[in-house]
Scaffold this motif. Structure first.
Motif, PDB file in Angstrom:
ATOM      1  N   LEU A 558      10.622  16.829  73.963  1.00 24.00           N
ATOM      2  CA  LEU A 558      11.976  16.919  73.439  1.00 24.00           C
ATOM      3  C   LEU A 558      11.908  17.240  71.947  1.00 24.00           C
ATOM      4  CD1 LEU A 558      14.998  16.532  74.125  1.00 24.00           C
ATOM      5  CD2 LEU A 558      14.783  14.221  73.229  1.00 24.00           C
ATOM      6  N   PRO A 559      12.568  18.311  71.494  1.00 19.88           N
ATOM      7  CA  PRO A 559      12.515  18.668  70.069  1.00 19.88           C
ATOM      8  C   PRO A 559      12.976  17.510  69.195  1.00 19.88           C
ATOM      9  CG  PRO A 559      13.489  20.448  71.341  1.00 19.88           C
ATOM     10  CD  PRO A 559      13.355  19.279  72.272  1.00 19.88           C
ATOM     11  N   GLY A 560      12.178  17.181  68.176  1.00 12.80           N
ATOM     12  CA  GLY A 560      12.511  16.113  67.254  1.00 12.80           C
ATOM     13  C   GLY A 560      11.857  14.788  67.566  1.00 12.80           C
ATOM     14  N   CYS A 561      11.252  14.673  68.738  1.00 12.59           N
ATOM     15  CA  CYS A 561      10.586  13.428  69.124  1.00 12.59           C
ATOM     16  C   CYS A 561       9.081  13.590  68.951  1.00 12.59           C
ATOM     17  CB  CYS A 561      10.917  13.058  70.562  1.00 12.59           C
ATOM     18  SG  CYS A 561      10.147  11.507  71.108  1.00 12.59           S
ATOM     19  N   ASN A 562       8.455  12.624  68.299  1.00 12.49           N
ATOM     20  CA  ASN A 562       7.012  12.670  68.038  1.00 12.49           C
ATOM     21  C   ASN A 562       6.220  11.658  68.858  1.00 12.49           C
ATOM     22  OD1 ASN A 562       7.296  14.699  66.047  1.00 12.49           O
ATOM     23  ND2 ASN A 562       7.881  13.149  64.525  1.00 12.49           N
TER      24      ASN A 562
END
Length: 591
Positions: A558-562
Motif C-alpha cells: 500500500l503506497p505510504g506504508c512502510n
C-alpha cells in the motif's frame, strides 16, 4: 412453293452504309490511336449504344422481333497537359461536426476491449460451444461458463506474448500464470469445441459461416468510432496453410498461403470496416451505387460506412483505382487519391520512361481533365521506376524533396517529389500499420479447423483496435507518449484482466503445477526488485481476495506504508498489513 424473298445486296449495302454514316456523324464517336489508352475487359469507361436495323419488304416486317446490335464506345476524355504549375489542388475542408460527448478520460484496457468483444458475443460463444460439445458427444458436455470463456481468451492473449515453441510448454513450469488459471486439458477441451453457430443451420452459401456472427459483430462495433479525415483501403493477409478453399496463393508475399481480407482504416491504423474475400465480390446492394468492376466494387462496399459530403480523403492502390470509381466517389463528397494503371486512363499520353529518365530522377509529367463536373489530375513520376497517380483533390504543387540512395555516386541524394506522391505515401499505410501491430504478438495455435485461424485473427484485430482507441484518447488528453502504454504492455494488462478480473482463482481439477507450489519458497531475490501491483479493475472487483500467511516477510504494497509483514492476498499476490493498528488489506482493495 412461295418463299419470302430476302433483301437485295443493294439494300444490305445501303443499310450498313447508313449505320457507318451515323457513327461518323456522331460527335462523340472519335477514333483513338493512343497506345496508352488501351482498355481491358475490366475497364468500365464505356457506354453501351444500341443500333436497331429494321428491314421492311413489301410493307411488312419479315420477323416480329429483330435482334439488337450492341457496340461499346469509348468515353472521350480530353486531357490538358500541365507544365510549371504554381497553385495547389482544391482540397475541401473536412467537416467534422460530431455531437459533444461526455468528458473524455482514459479507460482500462479491458474497457476498450469490451467495446468490441461485448457480453453478447461472449454469451453466443458460450451457448454454441456447449451445444457443439453435446452434438459431438452427449456424454461429455463442455459446461463452459462466461467467466471461464473470458479466462480462456485471456490465456490465449497471454500465450501470444510469451512466445513458447508450442502450446503445452506453458504447463511445463516455464509459465506460472497459465498453470494457475486453467489446466492444460481444460484449455484444449474449450479450444476443440469452440463454436459460434449451429452446424445444423448451414445452407452451403456462406464460406465463412463458422465465424460470420463475429465478423458482423465486429464490423458494427468498429463503425461506432468517429472517422478521421484521411482513410485508406487495402488488402490484409492472414497467414494460413491448412486445408481450405478460402486461402489464396500469392508468391510475392513473405507468407505465400493466406486468407485475404479487404480493410478500410485511417492512416493511424484503426480499422473501421472489413470483409473477407470468398472468391467473388458482389456489387453494392444499393440502387444509388453503380455496379463497376470487382476491384472498384470492393471500395464501394467499404465506402458504404463513410458519411457522404463530409469531405473525407480516401487512398487506395492501383488494383482498385479506376476512373469511374473516383468520378462516382467525388459526386458523394469523397475525394480520392491512388496509384493507377495507365491503361485505365483513357486518351492520356504520358511521356515515355526514356524521356523522363533523360530529364533525371524526380522528373514528372502532369495532365488534367474535367468530367461530369469533376476535375481529375494524373501524374507520372520517375523514381527508381515510373509510378502513375490520379487524384480528385491533389496535384504536383508544391514540390518538395525526398532522400534516395544513388548507386552511381554511392550516397544519398535529394530527389524532387510532387505533392500528390508525398500525400499518398503519408496516408496510405494505415492497413499495413495494423498488420504490423498484429504480427508482433499474433495469437497463433496449430489447428485443423480452418475457422480457428480467422477467429484468432479477429480477436487480435479487436485488441489492436482497442489499443488504437486508447492512443487516440491519450493524444486528445495530451498525455505524453512516454506515459502511454505500448502495445505489448496494453495487451499484457488486458490478458491479466480477462483472466483475473471478477474471477476466483480456484482452478478446476487437474494435474498441479510444481512451479506454482514453489512460487514463494523458490523465488530468487534480486536487488531492489518489487512485485507489480495489479490494476485497479483487478484489485477492486471484490472477488477472490483472501488473506494468507506467507513464509517470506516483505514490505507492504500500500503506497505510504512502510510495514513489513507476512500477510499476503492470494489473488493479487502482494504483501499487505492486516492487524489491530493498520488495515492496509481493506484500503488496497477498495481505493
Amino acid at each position: 412453293m412461295d418463299a419470302t424473298p430476302g433483301p437485295s445486296f443493294a439494300m444490305k449495302t445501303s443499310l450498313f452504309y447508313s449505320k457507318d454514316k451515323q457513327q461518323m456523324q456522331d460527335p462523340e464517336f472519335l477514333p483513338n490511336n493512343d497506345e496508352n489508352s488501351e482498355t481491358s475487359d475490366d475497364d468500365e469507361e464505356v457506354e453501351d449504344s444500341t443500333v436497331v436495323l429494321e428491314i421492311i419488304i413489301d410493307g411488312k416486317n419479315p420477323a416480329p422481333e429483330q435482334p439488337e446490335y450492341h457496340r461499346k464506345k469509348k468515353r472521350c476524355l480530353y486531357w490538358n497537359h500541365i507544365q510549371n504549375r504554381n497553385s495547389p489542388g482544391t482540397t475541401p475542408n473536412f467537416e467534422n461536426k460530431e455531437e459533444e460527448e461526455e468528458e473524455l478520460h482514459l479507460l482500462n484496457p479491458i474497457d476498450y476491449f469490451r467495446k468490441f468483444i461485448s457480453s453478447d458475443i461472449l454469451d453466443l460463444l458460450v451457448e454454441q460451444s456447449n451445444l457443439y460439445a453435446v452434438q459431438c458427444d452427449p456424454g461429455k458436455p463442455l459446461k463452459v461458463t462466461k467467466s471461464q470463456m473470458e479466462q480462456w481468451l485471456g490465456l490465449c492473449l497471454h500465450m501470444s506474448l510469451s512466445k513458447l515453441p508450442y502450446t503445452r510448454l506453458h504447463w511445463s513450469g516455464l509459465d506460472e500464470t497459465v498453470a494457475s488459471i486453467m489446466s492444460r486439458d481444460r484449455w484444449e477441451q474449450i479450444k476443440s469445441k469452440l463454436h459460434l453457430v449451429d452446424n445444423t443451420t448451414y445452407d452451403g452459401t456462406d464460406k465463412v459461416f463458422k465465424v460470420r456472427p463475429l465478423i458482423d459483430h465486429l464490423r458494427n462495433s468498429f463503425r461506432q468510432t468517429p472517422m478521421l479525415e484521411n482513410l485508406c483501403v487495402d488488402e490484409q493477409m492472414v497467414p494460413f496453410k491448412g486445408n481450405s478453399g478460402l486461402k489464396q496463393y500469392i508468391p510475392k508475399k513473405p507468407h505465400k498461403w493466406r486468407y485475404k481480407l479487404f480493410v478500410l482504416s485511417d492512416h493511424k491504423g484503426y480499422v473501421y470496416d472489413f470483409f473477407p474475400y470468398t472468391g467473388k465480390i458482389s456489387p453494392v446492394d444499393n440502387a444509388n451505387v453503380p455496379d463497376l468492376k470487382p476491384s472498384a466494387n470492393t471500395v464501394l462496399q467499404l465506402a458504404e460506412c463513410i458519411p457522404n459530403f463530409k469531405n473525407h480523403k480516401l487512398y487506395f492502390d492501383n488494383w482498385f483505382t479506376a476512373f469511374p470509381l473516383i468520378e462516382h466517389l467525388a459526386t458523394r463528397g469523397l475525394w480520392c487519391c491512388g496509384t493507377v494503371q495507365p491503361r485505365r486512363l483513357s486518351n492520356v499520353t504520358f511521356k515515355l520512361d526514356k524521356q523522363l529518365t533523360v530529364q533525371g530522377r524526380g522528373s514528372y509529367d502532369e495532365w488534367e481533365t474535367h468530367s461530369e463536373g469533376v476535375k481529375v489530375t494524373a501524374v507520372k513520376w520517375m523514381d527508381k521506376r515510373s509510378v502513375h497517380l490520379a487524384s480528385t483533390f491533389l496535384n504536383s504543387f508544391p514540390m518538395d524533396k525526398c532522400v534516395r540512395y544513388d548507386k552511381k555516386v554511392r550516397e544519398k541524394v535529394e530527389v524532387p517529389r510532387p505533392n500528390i506522391v508525398k500525400q499518398y505515401n503519408m496516408y496510405m499505410g494505415g492497413v499495413d500499420l495494423c498488420d504490423q501491430m498484429i504480427s508482433y504478438y499474433r495469437t497463433f495455435f496449430g489447428s485443423k479447423k480452418y475457422y480457428h485461424r480467422l477467429f484468432f485473427h479477429l480477436i487480435d484485430l479487436a485488441v489492436v483496435n482497442s489499443w488504437m482507441l486508447y492512443r487516440r484518447d491519450a493524444e486528445s488528453l495530451k498525455v505524453k507518449q512516454q506515459s502511454q502504454l505500448p502495445h505489448c504492455e496494453f495487451k499484457y494488462k488486458l490478458a491479466n484482466s480477462l483472466m483475473m478480473s471478477g474471477k476466483t482463482m480456484s482452478r478446476e481439477r487437474g494435474r498441479p503445477s510444481t512451479s506454482v507450489e514453489k512460487a514463494f519458497t523458490d523465488k530468487k531475490k534480486v536487488d531492489r526488485a518489487t512485485k507489480p501491483i495489479p490494476d485497479k479493475d483487478i484489485r477492486g472487483d471484490s472477488v477472490g481476495h483472501f488473506p494468507a500467511s506467507s513464509t517470506s516477510r516483505a514490505k507492504c504494497k500500500l503506497p505510504g506504508c512502510n510495514g513489513k509483514v507476512h500477510m499476503t492476498c492470494i489473488k493479487c499476490n502482494v504483501h499487505l498489513c492486516c492487524d489491530t493498528k493498520r488495515n492496509c488489506f481493506l484500503t488496497f482493495h477498495t481505493k
